[in-house]
Each structure stands twice: as C-alpha cells, then as structure tokens.
Design a protein around this motif. Sequence first.
Motif, PDB file in Angstrom:
ATOM      1  N   UNK A  37       0.829  -1.208   0.000  1.00 45.49           N
ATOM      2  CA  UNK A  37       0.000   0.000   0.000  1.00 45.49           C
ATOM      3  C   UNK A  37       0.863   1.258   0.000  1.00 45.49           C
ATOM      4  N   UNK A  38       1.971   1.222   0.711  1.00 44.24           N
ATOM      5  CA  UNK A  38       2.886   2.370   0.712  1.00 44.24           C
ATOM      6  C   UNK A  38       3.500   2.591  -0.666  1.00 44.24           C
ATOM      7  N   UNK A  39       3.577   1.523  -1.467  1.00 44.69           N
ATOM      8  CA  UNK A  39       4.104   1.630  -2.837  1.00 44.69           C
ATOM      9  C   UNK A  39       2.984   1.821  -3.854  1.00 44.69           C
ATOM     10  N   UNK A  40       1.799   2.164  -3.361  1.00 46.16           N
ATOM     11  CA  UNK A  40       0.657   2.527  -4.197  1.00 46.16           C
ATOM     12  C   UNK A  40      -0.021   1.351  -4.897  1.00 46.16           C
ATOM     13  N   UNK A  41      -0.075   0.208  -4.245  1.00 45.36           N
ATOM     14  CA  UNK A  41      -0.839  -0.944  -4.723  1.00 45.36           C
ATOM     15  C   UNK A  41      -2.135  -1.037  -3.919  1.00 45.36           C
ATOM     16  N   UNK A  42      -3.174  -1.571  -4.532  1.00 40.71           N
ATOM     17  CA  UNK A  42      -4.329  -2.072  -3.799  1.00 40.71           C
ATOM     18  C   UNK A  42      -4.063  -3.558  -3.607  1.00 40.71           C
ATOM     19  N   UNK A  43      -4.567  -4.121  -2.512  1.00 34.73           N
ATOM     20  CA  UNK A  43      -4.218  -5.496  -2.142  1.00 34.73           C
ATOM     21  C   UNK A  43      -5.459  -6.281  -1.720  1.00 34.73           C
ATOM     22  N   UNK A  44      -5.509  -7.523  -2.160  1.00 31.43           N
ATOM     23  CA  UNK A  44      -6.498  -8.483  -1.697  1.00 31.43           C
ATOM     24  C   UNK A  44      -5.781  -9.759  -1.304  1.00 31.43           C
ATOM     25  N   UNK A  45      -6.324 -10.492  -0.338  1.00 26.87           N
ATOM     26  CA  UNK A  45      -5.663 -11.690   0.184  1.00 26.87           C
ATOM     27  C   UNK A  45      -6.494 -12.926  -0.114  1.00 26.87           C
ATOM     28  N   UNK A  46      -5.794 -13.946  -0.597  1.00 25.57           N
ATOM     29  CA  UNK A  46      -6.370 -15.273  -0.793  1.00 25.57           C
ATOM     30  C   UNK A  46      -5.535 -16.218   0.062  1.00 25.57           C
TER      31      UNK A  46
END
Length: 186
Positions: A37-46
């Motif tokens: 997130x600090x590197x400007x990604x959105x994240x989802x977890x599987x």
Amino acid sequence: MTIPSAPNSSGKKPFLYVVVCACDVAGRVGKLITAAQERDWDVGVIATPQGLDFFDPETVEALTGYPVRSSWRTTGRSPLPPPDAIAVAPASFNTVNKWAAGISDTLALGVLCEAYGTYTPTAVLPYVSEAQAAHPAYRRNLKQLSGMGVLIGTYRAHRPDSGGEADSFRWEKALDLLEPKVARMR
C-alpha cells in the motif's frame, strides 16, 4: 530500489493478490500488505484453507478493505478485481509442490495455476524447513516454477521444529521482484 507502481490503463492503482499459506510467519502478512500500500498498490488476500488459521482474517480485511478469500464462489462475481500481480508469501512446501504439479484443489492453487495462462506476474517467497528444502521434489519444483516465469525469492530455510526466523523473512522482496516486471507491462 523502489519503483513506483504506475496506475493501470483505467487510471486505477495496480491490484496485488497476496496468497498466504499455512506457515508460522503468516501472522505477519500485514507487513507485506502495508509495504504494498505504501508503494501505491491495492491489495487483496487469498489464503489456503489451512493458512486461515495462521493469521487474523478480520485484521487483514480491515487493512485491505476486501474480504479474505479461501474458498470457491458458488455464484456471483469475485469481490476482488483481477490481479495485476500475485505474491505468494509465505509459500509452504505443500503449495510449492502442488502448484508446480498443476494441482488446483483449493482456490489459492487454482488462482496460481491460472496465473500462468493469463501471464500474470507472480513471485513466490518460500518459507520451509531445511529438511523440506532438502527434498528433491521441492528443488525440482522451484526450478519448474522458475521455468514458468515465476519469480523466486530467497529465504534461508530454518531448522525443523524451530518455528523459523520470522524476523528475517523479507516480505518486501515480493514487491522488489514484481514491480520491474509490472512496470514493463504498463
């Protein structure tokens, strides 16, 4: 060196799937999520079904804004957008071996097996014991994954039954491996 992630063609941030396996260090997956997130990604977890027992899904959902997925949907659309990249961190011995063999018996493995056919950049950060790392199938399967274009992070295998060295697990390495490849694709 951190390479900023460029928005994709729709102007949205790139989306990273983090696949979490049943490993002692999985409880610290928030480190990778926060770094992304600090590197400007959105994240989802599987998570693998067993991986769910190694971290707090509610905390991860609050951090990402998306539900943690671990089982197949029966109807409807996925609550996660398609990934621009996938990080398998931590990756268990079992997941590495099944993935390389093309076994798709969980949602996590299904996503990883499909990533090859969709050309989704994928990085893996193994977390295994010395005894597991010595197994010829494991070494062969890492080579197989590398030959498929999977980016392999390094981790010094830990002594069996030691619980590993959670503080030395380099979560950010997944991003370091993926960002140059994703940047070239944009």
